[in-house]
Design an enzyme around this catalytic site. Structure first.
Site, PDB file in Angstrom:
ATOM      1  N   ILE A  90       0.828  -1.204   0.000  1.00 41.49           N
ATOM      2  CA  ILE A  90       0.000   0.000   0.000  1.00 41.49           C
ATOM      3  C   ILE A  90       0.863   1.255   0.000  1.00 41.49           C
ATOM      4  O   ILE A  90       0.490   2.275  -0.558  1.00 41.49           O
ATOM      5  CB  ILE A  90      -0.937   0.001   1.235  1.00 41.49           C
ATOM      6  CG1 ILE A  90      -2.001  -1.082   1.068  1.00 41.49           C
ATOM      7  CG2 ILE A  90      -1.582   1.361   1.440  1.00 41.49           C
ATOM      8  CD1 ILE A  90      -2.953  -1.196   2.242  1.00 41.49           C
ATOM      9  N   GLU A  91       2.031   1.206   0.623  1.00 47.67           N
ATOM     10  CA  GLU A  91       2.836   2.416   0.783  1.00 47.67           C
ATOM     11  C   GLU A  91       3.687   2.708  -0.461  1.00 47.67           C
ATOM     12  O   GLU A  91       3.298   3.458  -1.330  1.00 47.67           O
ATOM     13  CB  GLU A  91       3.664   2.333   2.074  1.00 47.67           C
ATOM     14  CG  GLU A  91       2.736   2.265   3.300  1.00 47.67           C
ATOM     15  CD  GLU A  91       3.471   2.189   4.635  1.00 47.67           C
ATOM     16  OE1 GLU A  91       4.474   2.893   4.812  1.00 47.67           O
ATOM     17  OE2 GLU A  91       3.032   1.415   5.507  1.00 47.67           O
ATOM     18  N   MET A  92       4.857   2.080  -0.584  1.00 49.79           N
ATOM     19  CA  MET A  92       5.710   2.378  -1.731  1.00 49.79           C
ATOM     20  C   MET A  92       5.664   1.271  -2.795  1.00 49.79           C
ATOM     21  O   MET A  92       6.112   1.472  -3.924  1.00 49.79           O
ATOM     22  CB  MET A  92       7.130   2.667  -1.257  1.00 49.79           C
ATOM     23  CG  MET A  92       7.173   3.944  -0.396  1.00 49.79           C
ATOM     24  SD  MET A  92       8.747   4.201   0.498  1.00 49.79           S
ATOM     25  CE  MET A  92       9.750   4.909  -0.795  1.00 49.79           C
TER      26      MET A  92
END
Lengths: 342, 342
Positions: free
Chosen positions: B126-128
């Site tokens: 979800i983040e990077m």
């Protein structure tokens, strides 16, 4: 007679090895500003904060800086940019470095000034996704710490207006210029500033005709007040193999704004400065490397196939147009009140 | 006898109006570093570039800085963060300011150090969104300009490693501290540094028991080597009206990592510093304002209902724990080669 001859000899010794007819120009040390928006330190400080502040996008995650990364090439090194909610835009983000020297803004020149340009992305549903400029202005107004910055930068009773925000952002962007590159030092007389290969590339650029569009100190066709013309056709040579390979005519350029057939494939001329930092290339970001971009341009615009040593020399010259970015401090952004982002 | 009495009188005059038993501590001027990663200027320079560089996310748009905005409160002022492709995460981004003083990282303390923490977000889908740390490292290796920065910061033949990248980011983060706030100056003896209301709030914080968890110079429960304990239960008072109102038990905290019932609702204690800049509040970002956060904590942790003047005083004290952010220059990021982002 003796004096004249010595002078002529001196000229021969100090001029570059070959002299083309093209008049090379160094980038000015400051960018021109419109009379109704002189650049001042207070405006720059405010504009810089607004430029970096993501709180004016619908999600609070996208700022001018998101796609115009001034820690690098002033773009986002993506084919086309990503805005709010992961949406992908249709055109490659142009570099903000030296945008102050463009005769108009956006690939299709639809904004006549930096001031007008800055009002576009906040309300573009793909980019910052705000419903309208009033909602954007409300976001600014909801941050009390912005009020003193506007009051310092502008005259009047209620200075927190969208026009003033746009003026401040434009004032900051007029500081984002990169004079004094190796090329500029060379043009000003430092004959050691370029390598032999870079000089060869410089000559090639003029000799084959790149400079008929990429003219002036920013190599972007037109300087602010004068120049050879605003919009140019790309691609010119419809038969070039690269047109299909890189889908260069899928986006019809200025036509997409005006729906006039005469505007098909017309584009504002991009600057050649800092290209090393702004891969991938062209309006659709379809070309990944600078050497390939040179081949594409020679073929599509000049109907020429360059030798590989010529390509290499032109790339070397383009590297000499890059860098010398001014050091920047990060702005401190005023605090977010608790109810800013719903 | 006279001397003793004068001394006693002097004490009465210079001490704060009331003295609680709590031992208030100022934040150190430098953050401690592990013995295998001493903080050096070269590491800080490299780590800063890596921290700000979005090219290590799958889309090239998300950096550490995206959710930890050090131009402001070190977070993203969203309830929960947005990563690649517009995906929304599950927890509120904790501030990176003074993270160096936490005994462990992440809300559930799953990383024992800043070094380990930095390896999480790049490979979080979800983040990077990078597939693995090898792919992340390849992105770094593909940028030639990073090599001299690693070579300057670390010893060895091939210094471009993920461990070194993590060490550099941690070294930079250890500079992101905010000592010398009004509170710190007060504790060090400047009795004018706090207002009467802030002193009242300070006394309230100790008197009602906030400091039993929010202890130490960073008000985060445990200082690096010692302290009252690592994880604390939240919410303690299950009957509090706020538990349902703000869905405080939907996320079970440390339990989500260990799946041990004993770990349900256990959390690392967040710092109270710079809260003014980090709305909204709590692990789920459900509470928008600082005054409401104070009411929630008093009720859920201490089973107390504060008077509104007490809430106001505590907020005033929390404001005194904020600010004095060190000025930062923007890093220059090395150029993107043309084939970096596929």
């Amino acid at each position: 007679m003796t004096t004249t001859r010595s002078f002529a000899l001196a000229l021969i010794c100090t001029l570059p090895l070959t002299v083309t007819a093209y008049e090379w120009q160094a980038l000015p040390e400051t960018a021109p500003a419109p009379t109704d928006n002189p650049t001042t330190p207070d405006k720059i400080a405010l504009g810089k904060a607004l430029f970096f502040d993501p709180r004016f996008s619908s999600t609070g995650t996208v700022s001018c800086f998101s796609c115009h990364n001034v820690m690098e090439g002033g773009d986002d090194h993506r084919p086309t940019s990503i805005g709010v909610h992961g949406q992908v835009g249709g055109r490659n983000a142009p570099t903000v470095w030296n945008a102050a020297f463009h005769v108009a803004q956006f690939w299709d020149a639809r904004a006549p000034s930096l001031e007008e340009q800055s009002k576009g992305p906040p309300v573009n549903p793909i980019e910052m996704g705000m419903p309208n400029l009033d909602a954007t202005l409300k976001r600014i107004r909801d941050i009390p710490g912005y009020r003193p910055l506007f009051a310092a930068a502008f005259q009047g009773e209620d200075t927190v207006t969208m026009d003033n925000a746009a003026k401040a952002i434009a004032a900051y962007e007029r500081t984002l210029i990169t004079p004094d590159t190796p090329y500029d030092r060379y043009v000003k007389g430092d004959r050691q500033a370029l390598s032999a290969e870079q000089i060869k590339g410089m000559e090639t650029v003029a000799a084959i005709g790149c400079t008929s569009c990429h003219a002036g100190p920013a190599f972007n066709g037109a300087t602010l007040a004068t120049g050879p013309g605003l919009l140019m056709k790309f691609p010119v040579n419809a038969k070039s193999e690269y047109v299909a390979k890189y889908a260069l005519t899928k986006d019809r350029g200025r036509y997409e704004v005006t729906k006039q057939d005469a505007d098909a494939q017309l584009w504002r001329v991009p600057t050649l400065r800092n290209l090393v930092y702004t891969a991938p290339y062209f309006h659709n970001g379809a070309v990944k490397t600078l050497d390939e971009a040179v081949r594409v341009m020679a073929s599509t615009q000049l109907d020429k196939k360059l030798t590989e040593p010529d390509v290499k020399a032109v790339v070397a010259f383009l590297e000499a147009l890059s860098g010398n970015f001014p050091e920047q401090t990060m702005p401190r952004l005023p605090a977010t009140p608790g109810t800013l982002l719903e």
